[in-house]
Write a protein that holds these residues in place. Structure first.
Motif, PDB file in Angstrom:
ATOM      1  N   LEU A 243       0.855  -1.212  -0.007  1.00  0.00           N
ATOM      2  CA  LEU A 243      -0.100   0.000  -0.029  1.00  0.00           C
ATOM      3  C   LEU A 243       0.876   1.327   0.157  1.00  0.00           C
ATOM      4  N   MET A 244       1.801   1.440   0.700  1.00  0.00           N
ATOM      5  CA  MET A 244       2.825   2.655   0.965  1.00  0.00           C
ATOM      6  C   MET A 244       3.549   2.772  -0.348  1.00  0.00           C
ATOM      7  N   LEU A 245       4.107   1.642  -1.028  1.00  0.00           N
ATOM      8  CA  LEU A 245       4.449   1.743  -2.431  1.00  0.00           C
ATOM      9  C   LEU A 245       3.774   2.196  -3.325  1.00  0.00           C
ATOM     10  N   ALA A 246       2.546   1.680  -3.407  1.00  0.00           N
ATOM     11  CA  ALA A 246       1.395   2.108  -4.385  1.00  0.00           C
ATOM     12  C   ALA A 246       1.241   3.698  -4.411  1.00  0.00           C
ATOM     13  N   VAL A 247       0.868   4.041  -2.977  1.00  0.00           N
ATOM     14  CA  VAL A 247       0.614   5.523  -2.795  1.00  0.00           C
ATOM     15  C   VAL A 247       1.888   6.511  -3.268  1.00  0.00           C
ATOM     16  N   MET A 248       3.258   5.879  -2.935  1.00  0.00           N
ATOM     17  CA  MET A 248       4.322   6.641  -3.585  1.00  0.00           C
ATOM     18  C   MET A 248       4.458   6.464  -4.818  1.00  0.00           C
ATOM     19  N   GLU A 249       3.868   5.669  -5.667  1.00  0.00           N
ATOM     20  CA  GLU A 249       4.010   5.346  -7.227  1.00  0.00           C
ATOM     21  C   GLU A 249       2.982   6.435  -7.677  1.00  0.00           C
ATOM     22  N   TYR A 250       1.648   6.546  -6.952  1.00  0.00           N
ATOM     23  CA  TYR A 250       0.765   7.454  -7.395  1.00  0.00           C
ATOM     24  C   TYR A 250       1.083   8.781  -7.352  1.00  0.00           C
ATOM     25  N   ARG A 251       1.729   9.074  -6.374  1.00  0.00           N
ATOM     26  CA  ARG A 251       2.248  10.679  -5.995  1.00  0.00           C
ATOM     27  C   ARG A 251       3.325  11.098  -7.059  1.00  0.00           C
ATOM     28  N   ASN A 252       4.102  10.181  -7.463  1.00  0.00           N
ATOM     29  CA  ASN A 252       5.325  10.366  -8.404  1.00  0.00           C
ATOM     30  C   ASN A 252       4.768  10.347  -9.934  1.00  0.00           C
ATOM     31  N   LYS A 253       3.636  10.140 -10.255  1.00  0.00           N
ATOM     32  CA  LYS A 253       3.211   9.848 -11.518  1.00  0.00           C
ATOM     33  C   LYS A 253       2.142  11.113 -11.725  1.00  0.00           C
ATOM     34  N   SER A 254       2.061  12.015 -10.350  1.00  0.00           N
ATOM     35  CA  SER A 254       1.207  12.953 -10.710  1.00  0.00           C
ATOM     36  C   SER A 254       1.586  13.853 -11.894  1.00  0.00           C
ATOM     37  N   PRO A 255       0.974  14.676 -12.521  1.00  0.00           N
ATOM     38  CA  PRO A 255       1.377  15.359 -13.473  1.00  0.00           C
ATOM     39  C   PRO A 255       1.850  16.656 -12.936  1.00  0.00           C
TER      40      PRO A 255
ATOM     41  N   SER B  86       5.401  15.257  -6.352  1.00  0.00           N
ATOM     42  CA  SER B  86       6.098  14.050  -6.157  1.00  0.00           C
ATOM     43  C   SER B  86       6.749  14.179  -4.613  1.00  0.00           C
ATOM     44  N   CYS B  87       7.100  12.764  -4.308  1.00  0.00           N
ATOM     45  CA  CYS B  87       7.909  12.725  -3.083  1.00  0.00           C
ATOM     46  C   CYS B  87       9.011  11.945  -3.395  1.00  0.00           C
ATOM     47  N   ARG B  88      10.190  11.745  -2.354  1.00  0.00           N
ATOM     48  CA  ARG B  88      11.387  10.819  -2.500  1.00  0.00           C
ATOM     49  C   ARG B  88      10.719   9.627  -2.456  1.00  0.00           C
ATOM     50  N   SER B  89      11.510   8.906  -3.457  1.00  0.00           N
ATOM     51  CA  SER B  89      11.172   7.410  -3.624  1.00  0.00           C
ATOM     52  C   SER B  89      11.762   6.354  -2.595  1.00  0.00           C
TER      53      SER B  89
ATOM     54  N   ILE C  58       1.086   8.193   5.339  1.00  0.00           N
ATOM     55  CA  ILE C  58       0.597   7.309   4.245  1.00  0.00           C
ATOM     56  C   ILE C  58       0.770   7.799   2.996  1.00  0.00           C
ATOM     57  N   CYS C  59       0.409   9.110   2.814  1.00  0.00           N
ATOM     58  CA  CYS C  59       0.852   9.972   1.580  1.00  0.00           C
ATOM     59  C   CYS C  59       2.253  10.392   1.280  1.00  0.00           C
ATOM     60  N   TRP C  60       3.288  10.050   2.183  1.00  0.00           N
ATOM     61  CA  TRP C  60       4.484  10.409   2.022  1.00  0.00           C
ATOM     62  C   TRP C  60       4.799  11.776   1.956  1.00  0.00           C
TER      63      TRP C  60
ATOM     64  N   GLU D  76       5.466  12.997   5.169  1.00  0.00           N
ATOM     65  CA  GLU D  76       6.440  12.581   6.052  1.00  0.00           C
ATOM     66  C   GLU D  76       7.186  11.743   5.544  1.00  0.00           C
ATOM     67  N   SER D  77       7.876  11.774   4.651  1.00  0.00           N
ATOM     68  CA  SER D  77       8.461  10.655   3.660  1.00  0.00           C
ATOM     69  C   SER D  77       9.447   9.830   4.557  1.00  0.00           C
ATOM     70  N   TYR D  78      10.376  10.537   5.547  1.00  0.00           N
ATOM     71  CA  TYR D  78      11.145   9.687   6.301  1.00  0.00           C
ATOM     72  C   TYR D  78      10.316   8.605   7.157  1.00  0.00           C
ATOM     73  N   TYR D  79       9.362   9.055   7.734  1.00  0.00           N
ATOM     74  CA  TYR D  79       8.361   8.007   8.275  1.00  0.00           C
ATOM     75  C   TYR D  79       7.937   7.063   7.705  1.00  0.00           C
ATOM     76  N   SER D  80       7.511   7.440   6.444  1.00  0.00           N
ATOM     77  CA  SER D  80       6.748   6.765   5.259  1.00  0.00           C
ATOM     78  C   SER D  80       7.765   5.443   5.050  1.00  0.00           C
ATOM     79  N   PHE D  81       9.026   5.987   4.778  1.00  0.00           N
ATOM     80  CA  PHE D  81      10.095   4.847   4.594  1.00  0.00           C
ATOM     81  C   PHE D  81      10.255   3.894   5.415  1.00  0.00           C
ATOM     82  N   TRP D  82      10.461   4.249   6.866  1.00  0.00           N
ATOM     83  CA  TRP D  82      10.695   3.188   8.011  1.00  0.00           C
ATOM     84  C   TRP D  82       9.494   2.514   7.906  1.00  0.00           C
ATOM     85  N   LEU D  83       8.252   2.946   7.816  1.00  0.00           N
ATOM     86  CA  LEU D  83       7.026   2.076   7.890  1.00  0.00           C
ATOM     87  C   LEU D  83       7.040   0.832   6.536  1.00  0.00           C
TER      88      LEU D  83
END
Length: 510
Positions: free
Chosen positions: A210-222, A227-230, A342-344, A346-353
């Motif tokens: 789920l976290m990776l899917a949300v990250m992918e969704y954000r990074n594909k935004s026009p 976009s966020c850190r991967s 969840i929406c990255w 707070e990408s540092y916490y998202s990575f650790w989760l």
């Protein structure tokens, strides 16, 4: 449009204490004279979490008077800032989020300065003050989270119907969209049906997915500023202490038309859904009114006494509503932080989760859950419910009870209660002593800060708990540069307000 002239102090270097730190910028007019207060033009919280090092940013932000109240989000103009981030040890920064963020306070000497700093951090509407507007805003915010159902609906439909999301580009004309999420969901579902013992492992794999899917969704935004850190960037931080991939250039108004079209599409969809919900609610209320009218026409009123209304109530509402406001604020802040993780945002916490879920899923995958559950159940059943428990009663439990008289049992019970109470009292005394020492430490720290920096103190938020995060406008741009720390020199260094060390005096016996 006020500007800072070239001969003015307009460049600053700030030290970061936590990766979630933000830069708070406030704009006020200047009303000189006694009794005049500076009117707020707007404020912005510059999020640094998803910005990259070795990149020069020219950012445009809309100035608003609040980050939490929807009615205060009208733009009071824009502000333009130039920004660079330098992090010497990215691995250390990544590991620092494993600890609680430090409490940061800013002290000022004048009450008017306190008001300006406070509004810069939290906005014109102070969430800690009692206000019915804040209560309505919190309730509105919690009710608006129902819009997440549209995103969930799209995700489920795309998952079930095997809609492609991952582009495999062979040429300009040949592009294949692979439904990797659907394939992954199919494999997981089939495996769980055949091997239910893998459910704990797949539960954590599902969180990471789920976290990776949300990250992918954000990074594909026009919109490039969404976009966020991967996840791969953070893995490079952890392994090499730096990011090995080159950063992309973001031009002015890049993909603005596509981003606006995407935004308006979602806003229209939400508006249509709300309109349909309002229409359905009106129909339900109309049917309920017709039913009540029918009951009124057929009801027999047995009470023939004179009816009176409730009268005017003079009870103060603040003792009742202010605790409710505080609970709503606590709930909203918790939901906002969860949303940001969840929406990255707070990408540092998202990575650790995500990383923790992957590790737990991989670890639980090799644990024989079925074997452990079967033998644990067998041991419990045979040990506690077997016929041998009759022998335990005859030869141990009953005899232990018969060895002591009632007076001895009562004395033993009192001794156990006394020992338990003594342990509780000792624990209470230790807790009170620790709390008293901490209160003394905080009181001395507060007094010392007031003497050194001013009697008015503002706590600066570290974690992102704003309802409306500030995002750069389309006029912003990002340009990768060669990192050279020698090209930036601080001409004047202003000492901060961080105090370290314990301030409890002790006698030294020689």
């Amino acid at each position: 449009s006020p500007r800072l002239m070239p001969w003015m102090q307009r460049a600053f270097i700030f030290r970061m204490m936590h990766p979630s730190s933000r830069i708070f910028v406030g704009a006020f007019d200047c009303d000189p004279g006694i009794g005049n207060s500076h009117d707020m033009v707007g404020r912005v919280a510059v999020d640094l979490t998803n910005l990259h090092t070795d990149v020069e940013y020219v950012l445009h932000y809309a100035l608003t008077t609040s980050a939490n109240v929807s009615g205060e989000r009208k733009s009071g103009g824009t502000i333009k800032i130039r920004l660079r981030i330098e992090i010497d040890d990215k691995k250390k920064a990544l590991l620092s989020v494993m600890q609680m963020p430090p409490a940061v306070y800013v002290n000022v000497r004048e009450k008017e300065d306190f008001r300006l700093v406070r509004r810069t951090c939290v906005g014109k509407k102070d969430p800690e003050k009692y206000s019915t507007d804040m209560i309505r805003s919190y309730i509105e915010e919690l009710s608006n989270y129902k819009h997440m159902a549209h995103y969930i609906q799209d995700a489920i439909i795309g998952l079930i119907l095997w809609r492609g999301h991952y582009q495999l580009k062979f040429s300009e004309k040949v592009v294949i969209h692979l439904p990797l999420h659907s394939l992954n969901a199919f494999i997981l579902a089939v495996t769980i049906v055949e091997k239910p013992s893998l459910l704990p492992s797949f539960f954590f794999f599902g969180i990471a997915w789920l976290m990776l899917a949300v990250m992918e969704y954000r990074n594909k935004s026009p919109n490039p500023w969404v976009s966020c850190r991967s996840f791969g960037d953070f893995l490079q931080f952890l392994a090499f202490g730096k990011c090995l991939t080159s950063q992309k250039t973001i031009k002015k108004h890049q993909n603005e038309e596509a981003a606006e079209e995407f935004r308006k599409k979602w806003e229209q969809r939400i508006a249509d859904a709300e309109e349909a919900a309002v229409k359905a609610n009106e129909e339900r209320l109309q049917a309920l009114a017709e039913q009540e009218q029918l009951l009124a026409e057929t009801e027999i009123q047995a009470d023939i006494s004179t009816q009176t209304d409730g009268g005017m109530s003079l009870d103060p509402l603040k003792p009742i509503l202010y605790p409710i406001q505080q609970y709503l604020a606590w709930a909203c802040k918790g939901v906002r932080f969860t949303r940001n993780v969840i929406c990255w945002e707070e990408s540092y916490y998202s990575f650790w989760l995500t990383a923790g879920s992957l590790l737990l899923g991989f670890f639980f995958f090799f644990i024989p859950w079925r074997f452990l559950f079967r033998w644990f159940s067998r041991i419990v059943v045979w040990a506690l419910f077997g016929p041998h428990m009759k022998l335990v009663d005859l030869y141990w439990y009953s005899k232990e009870a018969e060895k002591l008289t009632e007076e001895e049992l009562e004395a033993q019970k009192e001794a156990e209660e006394k020992a338990d109470n003594d342990a509780k009292e000792a624990a209470k005394a230790a807790a009170k002593a620790a709390a008293r020492a901490q209160r003394e430490e905080l009181a001395k720290l507060k007094d010392m800060r007031q003497v050194l920096f001013g009697k008015y103190s503002v706590k600066v938020p570290i974690l992102k708990t704003d309802r409306f995060p500030d995002s750069p406008l389309y006029a912003s741009m990002a340009t990768p540069i060669q990192n050279d720390s020698n090209d930036i020199r601080a001409s004047v260094r202003v000492a901060g307000q961080k105090l370290v060390g314990h301030m409890i005096p002790k006698l030294i016996h020689k």
